[in-house]
Structures are given as C-alpha cells and as structure tokens.
Scaffold this motif. Sequence first.
Motif, short mmCIF file in Angstrom:
data_model
loop_
_atom_site.label_atom_id
_atom_site.label_comp_id
_atom_site.label_asym_id
_atom_site.label_seq_id
_atom_site.Cartn_x
_atom_site.Cartn_y
_atom_site.Cartn_z
N SER A 1 0.80 -1.15 -0.13
CA SER A 1 0.07 0.04 -0.04
C SER A 1 0.87 1.20 0.11
O SER A 1 2.06 1.29 0.72
CB SER A 1 -0.83 0.04 1.29
OG SER A 1 -1.75 1.07 1.36
N GLY B 1 -3.51 4.91 -10.75
CA GLY B 1 -4.05 3.85 -10.00
C GLY B 1 -3.23 3.34 -8.87
O GLY B 1 -3.38 2.07 -8.10
N SER B 2 -2.07 3.99 -8.49
CA SER B 2 -0.86 3.41 -7.72
C SER B 2 -1.21 3.71 -6.30
O SER B 2 -0.55 3.12 -5.09
CB SER B 2 0.20 3.91 -7.90
OG SER B 2 0.28 5.40 -7.93
N ASP C 1 -3.61 4.46 -2.51
CA ASP C 1 -4.93 4.08 -1.84
C ASP C 1 -5.05 5.36 -0.98
O ASP C 1 -6.51 5.42 -0.50
CB ASP C 1 -4.44 3.10 -0.63
CG ASP C 1 -4.07 1.83 -1.16
OD1 ASP C 1 -5.03 1.21 -2.30
OD2 ASP C 1 -3.01 1.18 -0.93
N ARG D 1 -7.13 10.02 -10.99
CA ARG D 1 -6.35 9.10 -11.78
C ARG D 1 -5.11 8.52 -10.93
O ARG D 1 -4.97 7.09 -11.41
CB ARG D 1 -5.40 9.80 -13.15
CG ARG D 1 -4.88 8.98 -13.97
CD ARG D 1 -4.15 9.60 -14.92
NE ARG D 1 -5.07 10.68 -15.71
CZ ARG D 1 -4.36 11.63 -16.37
NH1 ARG D 1 -3.37 11.80 -16.65
NH2 ARG D 1 -5.52 12.66 -17.02
N SER D 2 -4.57 9.18 -10.07
CA SER D 2 -3.45 8.39 -9.29
C SER D 2 -4.04 7.45 -8.21
O SER D 2 -3.40 6.57 -7.80
CB SER D 2 -2.70 9.69 -8.40
OG SER D 2 -3.55 10.00 -7.45
N LEU D 3 -5.48 7.51 -8.02
CA LEU D 3 -5.92 6.66 -6.81
C LEU D 3 -6.48 5.42 -7.32
O LEU D 3 -6.96 5.27 -8.54
CB LEU D 3 -7.18 7.31 -6.04
CG LEU D 3 -6.82 8.39 -5.12
CD1 LEU D 3 -7.94 9.40 -4.77
CD2 LEU D 3 -5.85 7.95 -4.04
N ALA D 4 -6.23 4.46 -6.54
CA ALA D 4 -6.88 2.95 -6.80
C ALA D 4 -8.30 3.33 -6.79
O ALA D 4 -9.15 4.20 -5.78
CB ALA D 4 -6.41 1.91 -6.12
N PRO D 5 -9.46 2.40 -7.27
CA PRO D 5 -10.78 2.33 -6.84
C PRO D 5 -11.03 2.26 -5.58
O PRO D 5 -10.48 1.59 -4.54
CB PRO D 5 -11.38 1.15 -7.90
CG PRO D 5 -10.38 0.99 -8.91
CD PRO D 5 -9.02 1.39 -8.11
N GLY E 1 -10.17 4.58 -3.33
CA GLY E 1 -9.28 5.45 -2.56
C GLY E 1 -9.44 6.65 -2.33
O GLY E 1 -10.40 7.20 -2.73
N LYS F 1 -12.61 8.10 -4.57
CA LYS F 1 -13.01 7.65 -5.93
C LYS F 1 -13.92 6.35 -5.64
O LYS F 1 -13.62 5.54 -4.96
CB LYS F 1 -11.53 7.33 -6.45
CG LYS F 1 -11.64 6.75 -7.69
CD LYS F 1 -10.13 6.52 -8.20
CE LYS F 1 -10.20 5.97 -9.85
NZ LYS F 1 -8.97 5.64 -10.50
#
Length: 334
Positions: free
Chosen positions: A121, A179-180, A182, A205-209, A211, A331
């Motif tokens: 994480s 997506g990297s 959390d 864009r940088s967050l995972a689903p 996040g 997100k």
Amino acid sequence: MVAALKKFVPDDFAGRFGAWWNGREYVPSGDEEASEPVADNDPVPDELVSEEAEKPARKSPDKPKAKPAPADTQGGVLSPTESRIAALEVLWGEGRFAPGSAEILSRLTDGMKPAEAGMDSRFGVVNGDPALVSHLMGTSGSCPVIAEWRRPCADRFKLQFADFDILFGDLDRPSFEPGSLDLLVSTDAFAFSDHKSGLAVRALRSLAPGGQWIVLDTVRGKAKGSLSPAFASAWAEPQICDDHEIIEVCESAGFDQSGDEDDLSGDVIQASRTAFERFGQNLEDKLGERIHQVNKAVFMRELAWEAESWKWRERALAGELIHSKMWKFRKPAE
C-alpha cells in the motif's frame, strides 16, 4: 524571541528583526528607545522586505567557489535554500514548513485504518512537509510517494525520506502512477494551483478504486479585504477560491464527497500562536551551533518574511477573511 536571536546572531540582522518584531523604527546605532508602534495596516519596513524577497527564491549554486563542504555540512556552510528551510523549521518546528500540531494531524487521519500486513500500500502527499509524511506513515502503515514543486522543500524531503519516491514537478500536475495510491493528502494545493481542474483529474487518476483524497486547503471567507500581506512569504502568488468551488471541481472530476467539510481555522491559529511563543526555545534547542552555518541574510529574511505573513494570516483567519477547511473525497469503486 528577539533575545534568542541576539544571542545567536549578534549583528545587524538581529537588530533589524528586533525593531520589526517590537513595532519600532530600525536605528542602526543600536538605540533601544522605542518609537511610535507600527499600525496594523502599515507596510512591512523596507529593511526587511526587498524586491528580491517578494519573489520566489532563485536557485543558487550549491557548490561554493572554495572547496566543497562535507556532505553532512558539519562545520560547513548551508546553501541559501537550506538556510530558508532551516528558518522555517526553527519557527514552526522540526519537519514543518508551516504551522502544525498533533491536533491537526489527528483530525486529518481520524478514522483511518492501517494497511493490512503484507499489502503493498502507498499513499501520496502533495504540498506537504516531513512532519505530515511521518504521521501518515505511522497511521496508515503505508509507504509515501511525495510530490513537491518547491525545490528547497524537495531537497529537505530527500534528506529524511531518501528511500522513498520524491516527484518534483508542477503543483497541478503531480506525476503519480495511475491507480497506484490508496490515499492522497494535499495541503493548500488548490490555493496555489494554476489549473485546479487538472489537479483534481490527476488526483483521481492516481488513486486506486475506492481510494481517498484528503484535502486541507485555504479558501475565501465572507469578509472582504486584501490577502497579499497574509501570503507575503508564499512560494508563489496564491489563487484562493471559495469552498464550494473545491467541491464542484472534485465532484466534476469524478470524486464523491465522503464526509462533511470540517473547519480547522481555529486549530491553525492556535498552532501559529504556539509556535511564536516557543520560538526562542526552539532556536536554542533545534538550531544550536548550526546558526553559524546558515546564510545569515537568507535565514533572517526568510524568518522575518514568514513571521510577518503569519501575523497577518492569523488576523485573516480570525476575521473570517479566509478559512482553513478540510474535505474527504473518495474515488468510486469499480
């Protein structure tokens, strides 16, 4: 506060700062008789703020003309950029670039669950400081990825977090991997961002689903007045918006608001006042002999510059000209 400065910097810089701090005219002869106090709306004395000081500091060569100082700077001379950061940390505390407290950090991470053991994480930080990163590491159990747009601050991060990713670039275009993350935490990113929609899109864009993005930012209040004195020490001119604009921008980018907005203005005011009260002791405890290594002109200018702006910013926060607010966005899970 001024007594501590005179102890460590017994020259004209301490005299200039002391005159400004006590609301007196600066007298080069060392005359201690106070003149008429400076009114709240009077401009900062010319001795403390020059045209150069009103602009972001230009990058100065780290290598002196003489033999380079050792890497740990023991016995050497700090560069102008290192001297700027030293001034901020003496005023605000170890690892802080602005007023902060345990209460503010606790409110930021309230309800946060540590990452499960074995999970890879990561969390991102935009426009933060080492104290924030350390707190998030301890609370989340995750590894940081730090996005920074101020070169002196990025260099300070590298000293403390050499094993982690530090991304240097524009504030409104942090280059996190898609997506990297959390979790993403930003402080005053919207206040200094040129392209606020672009910042929100990059954050999504940088967050995972699923996040979360925690936003702590300065927004305009209902009162009217000039904000320029309150941001005299800013690294760039602020572009402060209304609180509803931040919500609209984030929701338009695709975020869901996961909680009510929270006003942290009182905590920020208290953190600033507490820092000023303990400044003298901090100077002795934290800087110590390193005061002889700093670039005195840069150190004193940054210190006076920062103190002046936050005296005005305390008034602006107390008078509801501005607010320090927090939002938590999420997100959507896919």
